[in-house]
Motif scaffolding. Structure first.
Motif, PDB file in Angstrom:
ATOM      1  N   LYS A  71     -42.941 -16.882  42.792  1.00  0.00           N
ATOM      2  CA  LYS A  71     -43.511 -17.274  44.083  1.00  0.00           C
ATOM      3  C   LYS A  71     -43.948 -18.725  43.995  1.00  0.00           C
ATOM      4  N   VAL A  72     -43.614 -19.455  45.001  1.00  0.00           N
ATOM      5  CA  VAL A  72     -44.053 -20.847  45.058  1.00  0.00           C
ATOM      6  C   VAL A  72     -45.197 -20.897  46.058  1.00  0.00           C
ATOM      7  N   PRO A  73     -46.326 -21.476  45.655  1.00  0.00           N
ATOM      8  CA  PRO A  73     -47.447 -21.488  46.600  1.00  0.00           C
ATOM      9  C   PRO A  73     -47.044 -22.128  47.927  1.00  0.00           C
ATOM     10  N   VAL A  74     -47.379 -21.445  49.000  1.00  0.00           N
ATOM     11  CA  VAL A  74     -47.091 -21.994  50.328  1.00  0.00           C
ATOM     12  C   VAL A  74     -48.116 -23.098  50.591  1.00  0.00           C
ATOM     13  N   PRO A  75     -47.657 -24.314  50.919  1.00  0.00           N
ATOM     14  CA  PRO A  75     -48.608 -25.399  51.152  1.00  0.00           C
ATOM     15  C   PRO A  75     -49.633 -24.990  52.203  1.00  0.00           C
TER      16      PRO A  75
END
Lengths: 325, 500
Positions: B246-250
């Motif tokens: 998972k890539v942190p959602v800005p």
């Protein structure tokens, strides 16, 4: 053949081999056509004359044109029972406008086409937005169209139309009868619509899986509206030819033609549930039906028996068609 | 009274039940518990002779039995009330109860009086008052259920299976059903009760059996467990892998879809949620909890009472998937065969189905060359394994079919994709590829709503999770809270918000 085996849209191109030909959905209708032609040729010396063949095609043209609209409708999974009655109504009204109302003949014919289109669109609205079964909607409009034609004409043919209109029914271009030219032109337009436009793909998609088409964003209601509209329009075009041939508007014409048109579509290999079939197959189916009529006549077979034979052949064709797949 | 021992079942090479035991006694209500796909339904189908076990024994009162079909199971005293009722809507209760085994007089005519008498007798036994002479479609859902139960009893059922009987009932109807169940228990009937509502288990059941992923987890008396223990038994500890990081959602991410108010049914629960740019929003919940219905309602493709939503800040109302498509929202439905694909079409035709605007020639016609080229590109992008763009989609595997549906939508420039059960019936390898595609889409700035009944998938993929229950949203969880027990607890006991 450059057709996808199932839906008829553009497919792989490749060498024309017997195997590929047999896989085409047109194979069976074509074989049927050839077999029936040979049988008729054996039974009657007059069958394979140029004159007779052109004659068959001319006879086929009215049902053949009705079957074009019917193909669009059946491909979406619907049915249009009103085509024969709409044809009679349009013919009657057009003749009436020319004879009784002093409308110029060309304008009356054009108005006739609009009326046919309008009735077809009405069918489409009732099926698509009214969410009623097509078989019921068109059964009802069939009855209404027939009744309106009889009311307008008092039940009698309306004659006395300009003689040039006969050109549509019995004229010839070179040696080719005009109705045949018109029919072929309509099939060509239908082919382009079905195979080369987004609308055509959506017609197949609707019959293949209406739910999936709708959820993918296809405007399914508009597609339905259009196919019934087309069917109404082809009914009116058939009326022009019929009026030219009979030189009158006949409110009683075309009884049972909707069934012949459906038979032509189905004999041509189109699935009655929709989604699969080719317009060219319908043409073959219509001609096949015409040859049967013509051949059985040439053989002098009792007309009552002819109906029995035709029915049996349709059953046989559908049965073989199912086993074939 | 009834014992199932070591039941195994394989479909093809895949084993779905790995040696399950079930032991039900006369005069008890026995809960069969497990997540969606744990194998409850398969086990019940085996009990009823609808499918045959690959291994294992069925014993009734100690004697081993084999049921070749449903009729044989009925003859052995087993009755089942399916989730989907099997009543004929236009026939009345009596006609339904005696369907195909009507009582006839000696002239071969129907003996309505005898049937009516027998039906009334059974209804009395159940202590319910169901009108016997009206078509069953005019009865309430609960009453229809009583007719189903009465039908089973008229066949002398001593073992009664109720498959999620309460899913569609109102609280007072549930009470009534429980009264009937207690009455039957008193009469010595063994009831197998399937429900996802844990509080019901504690209210009505005597013992429980828990299944997980086709494994037998355990059986015990209800008094020996509490809510947390039950959830733990159902969910277990599982290895979660195969999911792209998972890539942190800005943050703060702009809101793409803001559902301010969505109510499916009049008087039903109201849901509110937001979908942010670049995130995967999971929709968790049990089957029938209203997730799919909510999504369809949003798009105007399903029944809805009230819906207010903003798309990128502007008030919108979609009257159908075609309008949603125009606004850049695409749906990838649950059932690919029935709702996603035109199975008689080729890959090419399926991919371009809703996208002909992209390859026009002379305004009216399809540019076949451009269409073919675009399809090849889309197929390569999602790595569809097929003979070529002209292969019919019904010749493809489930995973490749799903990729075709994905290709259709990637071929558009959509801002929101809604995946309903994106990996159902898809093998592990293809699953990972589909997950990767979904992540890729969000990293390019797209947003995804993912409805999934597989908890590991919800947990592994979602940036935030909306949990649904009984037709409405009950909780939205994020961060560390995205773990199975929290989600399952919300899904089985959460409270929906009602608005008059």
């Amino acid at each position: 053949m450059s057709h996808d085996a199932s839906t008829g849209a553009a497919g792989k191109t490749g060498g024309l081999t017997l195997g590929r030909l047999l896989q085409s959905p047109l194979a069976l209708p074509l074989i049927g056509l050839i077999v029936v032609s040979i049988l008729m040729g054996l039974a009657s010396d007059n069958f394979f004359t140029l004159n007779n063949i052109l004659n068959v095609l001319r006879q086929v043209s009215v049902v053949g044109i009705l079957a074009v609209g019917m193909t669009f409708v059946i491909l979406t999974g619907g049915i249009d029972l009103s085509v024969g009655a709409v044809m009679a109504l349009v013919g009657t009204l057009s003749a009436g406008m020319m004879v009784n109302m002093g409308v110029p003949a060309a304008a009356a014919l054009a108005l006739g086409l609009l009326i046919g289109l309008g009735i077809g669109l009405a069918n489409g609205v009732l099926v698509a937005w009214g969410r009623m079964p097509a078989i019921i909607v068109t059964l009802a409009t069939m009855g209404m169209a027939r009744g309106l034609g009889l009311i307008y004409s008092g039940g009698y043919p309306i004659s006395g139309i300009p003689s040039w209109i006969s050109w549509f029914g019995v004229g010839r271009i070179g040696i080719i009868p005009v109705p045949v030219v018109i029919m072929v032109a309509i099939y060509a337009v239908a082919w382009v619509l079905l195979q080369r436009t987004a609308f055509g793909r959506h017609v197949y998609a609707l019959g293949g899986n209406e739910n999936a088409a709708r959820l993918s964003g296809v405007k399914t209601q508009r597609v339905k509206l259009a196919v019934y509209g087309i069917s109404g329009l082809t009914s009116a075009l058939a009326a022009v030819i019929l009026t030219g041939r009979l030189m009158s508007g006949q409110p009683n014409a075309g009884v049972g033609f909707e069934l012949d048109a459906i038979a032509a579509v189905v004999l041509g290999g189109t699935a009655i549930a929709g989604g699969r079939g080719l317009i060219l197959g319908t043409l073959i189916g219509a001609v096949l039906l015409g040859i049967l009529n013509n051949g059985l006549n040439l053989m002098g077979i009792n007309p009552y028996l002819q109906d029995v034979i035709k029915g049996a052949i349709i059953l046989l064709a559908i049965y073989i068609g199912r086993e074939w797949r | 009274m009834l014992e199932l021992k070591g039941i195994r079942k394989s479909f093809g090479k895949i084993e779905v039940l790995h040696g399950v035991d079930l032991d039900v006694r006369a005069g008890e209500v026995h809960a069969l518990l497990g997540e969606n796909g744990a194998g409850k339904s398969t086990l019940m189908k085996i009990l009823c002779g609808i499918i045959q076990p690959s291994e294992g024994k069925i014993l009734i009162n100690g004697a081993e039995r084999h049921f070749a079909d449903y009729d044989q199971a009925i003859a052995a005293g087993i009755g089942i009330v399916f989730q989907e009722f099997s009543l004929i809507p236009w026939l009345d209760a009596v006609e339904n109860m005696f369907l195909a085994r009507e009582i006839r007089n000696r002239f071969g005519m129907l003996n309505r009086k005898a049937m009516h008498r027998r039906a009334a007798e059974i209804m009395r036994q159940l202590a319910v008052d169901v009108p016997l002479d009206v078509p069953v479609h005019r009865l309430s859902v609960a009453e229809q259920q009583f007719v189903e139960i009465a039908k089973a009893l008229s066949l002398n059922a001593r073992i009664l299976v109720l498959d999620e009987p309460t899913a569609t009932l109102t609280p007072s109807e549930v009470e009534h059903l429980f009264k009937v169940m207690r009455e039957l228990r008193k009469q010595g009937v063994a009831i197998i009760f399937i429900s996802h509502h844990l509080e019901e288990i504690f209210e009505i059941c005597d013992r429980i059996t828990v299944l997980r992923d086709g494994e037998f987890v355990g059986s015990c008396a209800v008094s020996e467990v509490d809510n947390d223990r039950l959830v733990e038994m159902m969910v277990g500890r599982r290895i979660e892998n195969n999911f792209p990081a998972k890539v942190p959602v800005p943050s703060p991410a702009p809101v793409v879809i803001d559902v301010e108010e969505l109510q499916l049914k009049k008087g039903g629960p109201v849901s509110r949620f937001q979908l942010r740019k670049g995130e995967i929003l999971g929709f968790a919940g049990l089957v029938g909890s209203g997730r799919t219905e909510t999504v369809l309602a949003m798009l105007g493709a399903g029944p809805v009472q009230r819906c207010r939503l903003r798309l990128n800040g502007t008030q919108k109302r979609f009257r159908g998937p075609d309008e949603a498509l125009a606004a850049g929202i695409g749906l990838l439905p649950e059932s690919r065969k029935e709702q996603g694909l035109i199975t008689s079409f080729s890959i090419l035709q399926n991919v371009s189905l809703n996208n002909y605007g992209k390859y026009r020639k002379n305004h009216w016609f399809i540019d076949l060359k451009k269409e073919l080229a675009a399809t090849r590109t889309a197929m390569a992008q999602v790595r569809v394994k097929a003979q070529g763009p002209h292969a019919r989609v019904d010749t493809l595997s489930g995973g490749n079919q799903q990729k075709v549906v994905i290709a259709r939508w990637l071929n558009h420039d959509m801002q929101v994709l809604i995946f309903d059960e994106p990996t159902r019936g898809i093998d592990v390898g293809a699953k990972a590829e589909i997950y990767a595609l979904m992540r890729e889409f969000t990293q390019k700035g797209g947003s995804i709503i993912m409805i999934s009944s597989e908890l590991p998938e919800v947990i592994g993929m979602s940036d935030r999770v909306c949990v649904f229950r009984s037709g409405g949203l009950v909780a939205t969880v994020e961060g560390d809270q995205i773990e199975s027990e929290t989600i399952m607890t919300h899904a089985t006991t959460g409270r929906v918000e009602h608005v008059a």
